[in-house]
Scaffold this active site. Structure first.
Site, PDB file in Angstrom:
ATOM      1  N   HIS A  81       0.813  -1.209   0.000  1.00 26.27           N
ATOM      2  CA  HIS A  81       0.000   0.000   0.000  1.00 26.27           C
ATOM      3  C   HIS A  81       0.852   1.267   0.000  1.00 26.27           C
ATOM      4  O   HIS A  81       0.707   2.110   0.886  1.00 26.27           O
ATOM      5  CB  HIS A  81      -0.957   0.012   1.203  1.00 26.27           C
ATOM      6  CG  HIS A  81      -2.016  -1.037   1.126  1.00 26.27           C
ATOM      7  ND1 HIS A  81      -2.598  -1.597   2.228  1.00 26.27           N
ATOM      8  CD2 HIS A  81      -2.590  -1.636   0.063  1.00 26.27           C
ATOM      9  CE1 HIS A  81      -3.495  -2.491   1.851  1.00 26.27           C
ATOM     10  NE2 HIS A  81      -3.509  -2.536   0.534  1.00 26.27           N
TER      11      HIS A  81
HETATM   12  C1  LIG Z   1      -0.504  -7.278  -4.588  1.00 31.83           C
HETATM   13  C2  LIG Z   1      -1.383  -6.134  -4.173  1.00 31.83           C
HETATM   14  C3  LIG Z   1      -2.537  -6.374  -3.457  1.00 31.83           C
HETATM   15  C4  LIG Z   1      -3.366  -5.317  -3.053  1.00 31.83           C
HETATM   16  N1  LIG Z   1      -4.509  -5.597  -2.365  1.00 31.83           N
HETATM   17  C5  LIG Z   1      -5.330  -4.602  -1.998  1.00 31.83           C
HETATM   18  C6  LIG Z   1      -6.553  -4.883  -1.327  1.00 31.83           C
HETATM   19  O1  LIG Z   1      -6.884  -6.029  -1.049  1.00 31.83           O
HETATM   20  N2  LIG Z   1      -7.335  -3.830  -0.969  1.00 31.83           N
HETATM   21  C7  LIG Z   1      -6.988  -2.534  -1.229  1.00 31.83           C
HETATM   22  O2  LIG Z   1      -7.745  -1.620  -0.866  1.00 31.83           O
HETATM   23  N3  LIG Z   1      -5.852  -2.242  -1.871  1.00 31.83           N
HETATM   24  C8  LIG Z   1      -5.019  -3.241  -2.278  1.00 31.83           C
HETATM   25  N4  LIG Z   1      -3.852  -2.970  -2.937  1.00 31.83           N
HETATM   26  C9  LIG Z   1      -3.512  -1.561  -3.156  1.00 31.83           C
HETATM   27  C10 LIG Z   1      -4.236  -0.977  -4.365  1.00 31.83           C
HETATM   28  O3  LIG Z   1      -4.092  -1.863  -5.459  1.00 31.83           O
HETATM   29  C11 LIG Z   1      -3.595   0.392  -4.679  1.00 31.83           C
HETATM   30  O4  LIG Z   1      -3.687   1.255  -3.551  1.00 31.83           O
HETATM   31  C12 LIG Z   1      -4.284   1.086  -5.824  1.00 31.83           C
HETATM   32  O5  LIG Z   1      -4.304   0.251  -6.969  1.00 31.83           O
HETATM   33  C13 LIG Z   1      -3.508   2.358  -6.144  1.00 31.83           C
HETATM   34  O6  LIG Z   1      -4.037   2.922  -7.313  1.00 31.83           O
HETATM   35  P1  LIG Z   1      -3.151   3.855  -8.201  1.00 31.83           P
HETATM   36  O7  LIG Z   1      -4.048   4.384  -9.259  1.00 31.83           O
HETATM   37  O8  LIG Z   1      -2.398   4.800  -7.341  1.00 31.83           O
HETATM   38  O9  LIG Z   1      -2.018   2.903  -8.845  1.00 31.83           O
HETATM   39  P2  LIG Z   1      -2.188   1.601  -9.823  1.00 31.83           P
HETATM   40  O10 LIG Z   1      -3.485   0.890  -9.554  1.00 31.83           O
HETATM   41  O11 LIG Z   1      -0.905   0.870  -9.643  1.00 31.83           O
HETATM   42  O12 LIG Z   1      -2.281   2.272 -11.248  1.00 31.83           O
HETATM   43  C14 LIG Z   1      -1.140   2.748 -11.941  1.00 31.83           C
HETATM   44  C15 LIG Z   1      -1.425   2.549 -13.420  1.00 31.83           C
HETATM   45  O13 LIG Z   1      -0.427   3.250 -14.174  1.00 31.83           O
HETATM   46  C16 LIG Z   1      -0.037   2.417 -15.247  1.00 31.83           C
HETATM   47  N5  LIG Z   1       1.300   2.848 -15.659  1.00 31.83           N
HETATM   48  C17 LIG Z   1       2.462   2.671 -15.018  1.00 31.83           C
HETATM   49  N6  LIG Z   1       3.469   3.226 -15.715  1.00 31.83           N
HETATM   50  C18 LIG Z   1       2.926   3.797 -16.809  1.00 31.83           C
HETATM   51  C19 LIG Z   1       3.443   4.532 -17.902  1.00 31.83           C
HETATM   52  N7  LIG Z   1       4.729   4.810 -18.019  1.00 31.83           N
HETATM   53  N8  LIG Z   1       2.584   4.947 -18.851  1.00 31.83           N
HETATM   54  C20 LIG Z   1       1.259   4.682 -18.757  1.00 31.83           C
HETATM   55  N9  LIG Z   1       0.705   3.989 -17.725  1.00 31.83           N
HETATM   56  C21 LIG Z   1       1.536   3.553 -16.784  1.00 31.83           C
HETATM   57  C22 LIG Z   1      -0.078   1.017 -14.679  1.00 31.83           C
HETATM   58  O14 LIG Z   1      -0.166   0.059 -15.692  1.00 31.83           O
HETATM   59  C23 LIG Z   1      -1.343   1.073 -13.823  1.00 31.83           C
HETATM   60  O15 LIG Z   1      -2.501   0.768 -14.578  1.00 31.83           O
HETATM   61  C24 LIG Z   1      -3.013  -3.984  -3.367  1.00 31.83           C
HETATM   62  C25 LIG Z   1      -1.848  -3.745  -4.107  1.00 31.83           C
HETATM   63  C26 LIG Z   1      -1.047  -4.799  -4.501  1.00 31.83           C
HETATM   64  C27 LIG Z   1       0.200  -4.502  -5.322  1.00 31.83           C
END
Ligand SMILES: Cc1cc2nc3c(=O)[nH]c(=O)nc-3n(C[C@H](O)[C@H](O)[C@H](O)COP(=O)(O)OP(=O)(O)OC[C@H]3O[C@@H](n4cnc5c(N)ncnc54)[C@H](O)[C@@H]3O)c2cc1C
Length: 146
Positions: A81
């Site tokens: 997280h």
């Molecule tokens: C293994 C795991 C289990 C988890 N389990 C839970 C859970 O049970 N419950 C919960 O609440 N949270 C959970 N989380 C946390 C949750 O997934 C994250 O807090 C949430 O996804 C964060 O969202 P975000 O948009 O910040 O990042 P992300 O969801 O990581 O989105 C980032 C996006 O940017 C894209 N990207 C990256 N680099 C580039 C680039 N150069 N160009 C274009 N696109 C790009 C990626 O492909 C991705 O789609 C978990 C995380 C992990 C890793």
């Protein structure tokens, strides 16, 4: 108490290159103290309430804050997280615009100034919903002007 945050840094001008991620786990005095207190509380619960009579890990010989924080370093995991590398207040303003850069907004878990007390996925979706609402409002406002 001063807090230390990790960093995500670009490593080149090529977007395909992976960033350098430094989580800086347990580098701040506050985090180390919280970890030590957490282990002590777990010890108390296990011994006094669950009736365990022998501690295996981290081991009863570890008693000081620093010893327990060191043990936390060895057994601790992040449960995936990470937040706060683009923290609101430091990097982005209250409408998620990057300070000093016009027209650039950040909308993901990186804008959370502190970790939420629960998991991070739903709060991230809430941030996205709020920004979508703000953008829609801005769009409607601009449309009525023209
Ligand atoms: C293994 C795991 C289990 C988890 N389990 C839970 C859970 O049970 N419950 C919960 O609440 N949270 C959970 N989380 C946390 C949750 O997934 C994250 O807090 C949430 O996804 C964060 O969202 P975000 O948009 O910040 O990042 P992300 O969801 O990581 O989105 C980032 C996006 O940017 C894209 N990207 C990256 N680099 C580039 C680039 N150069 N160009 C274009 N696109 C790009 C990626 O492909 C991705 O789609 C978990 C995380 C992990 C890793």
């Amino acid at each position: 108490m001063a807090r230390c945050f990790g960093q995500v840094r670009v490593t080149s001008a090529d977007v395909r290159d992976k960033p350098a991620i430094d989580n800086a786990y347990l580098t701040s005095a506050e985090d180390r103290l919280v970890a030590a207190k957490g282990l002590r509380l777990t010890r108390e619960i296990m011994c006094e309430f669950a009736g365990a009579n022998q501690e295996v890990l981290p081991g009863p010989e570890l008693t000081t804050d620093e010893e327990l924080a060191k043990a936390a370093e060895q057994v601790g995991t992040s449960i995936f997280h990470p937040v706060g590398t683009c923290a609101m207040g430091d990097v982005v303003d209250s409408s998620l615009g990057v300070n000093g850069v016009q027209g650039l907004k950040v909308c993901d878990a990186s804008v959370m100034p502190r970790i939420t007390s629960g998991n991070t996925n739903t709060p991230t979706m809430a941030i996205a919903e709020i920004l979508a609402g703000m953008l829609e409002e801005e769009w409607r406002h601009n449309r009525t002007k023209t």
